[in-house]
Design an enzyme around this catalytic site. Sequence first.
Site, short mmCIF file in Angstrom:
data_model
loop_
_atom_site.label_atom_id
_atom_site.label_comp_id
_atom_site.label_asym_id
_atom_site.label_seq_id
_atom_site.Cartn_x
_atom_site.Cartn_y
_atom_site.Cartn_z
N SER A 161 93.98 -10.83 75.68
CA SER A 161 94.04 -10.83 77.15
C SER A 161 92.69 -11.06 77.82
CB SER A 161 94.64 -9.51 77.65
OG SER A 161 93.78 -8.43 77.36
N LYS A 198 90.20 -4.38 80.35
CA LYS A 198 90.51 -5.31 81.43
C LYS A 198 89.35 -5.33 82.43
CE LYS A 198 94.82 -6.44 80.30
NZ LYS A 198 94.73 -5.92 78.92
#
Length: 242
Positions: A161, A198
């Site tokens: 990701s 993230k």
Amino acid sequence: MQQPSTLGERIRAVRLHCRETQEEFGRKIGISGNRVSELENGKGGTGAGVVQALCSAFSVSHQWLLSGMGEMLEEAEKPGDENNLSRRLLMLEEKVGRIIGTVDDEGIKNEAVVQVPLYASAVPAGIPAAAADEVESWLDFPRSWTRGKKNIYALTVSGDSMMDIGIMPGDTLLVEARETARDGQVVIASLNSEVTVKTLCISEGGAVALAPENRKYHPIPVPPDSDFRIMGVVLAAVRQYR
């Protein structure tokens, strides 16, 4: 001409002196051209094997390469000489252990490498507990990467990701353990017991989201009533080439 003050700058100086490309230089010391680039830019430490290969291939003084002291080049040494490179590297390692000295901008000698605990849990599979038995191993990092921070640990990445900013599966993250972060920082975060790495996004209105750096994935909103915690801020990512 200003003398190179870091190990990476000295490696670059040797390569330029020998008029080698990074690929050519890397082949002669057993690493890739990409790895040469990383070393020259201070992205990741290196071991005695690479130092020995470089000094041997280019007749470089190990003392100059490791500390910047003396002359760059030295005469080729005779086999069996008590002062040969291999013996001196071993003596150097015994003397200073795993710490290599460098000189900062003010000319003060500092420890260039620090040991950081690598925890067994991977991101995003889970966050390691503080217990000592969760430490898988200890890794050496350039002290400059820690930016003077004290509560530093390392984790291994799983998932893709964050690949658009160069964080790949299997990479090792250098993390400062902290509970707060700024908008735009890459963080280790726990959202309803799910831990992930993230980019933290905070809108002008105060809304919080965790943004992936991969167009295949969508940002994850963080509702006000959720169990959300910042576990750390990522300082660097390290990739090993086998």
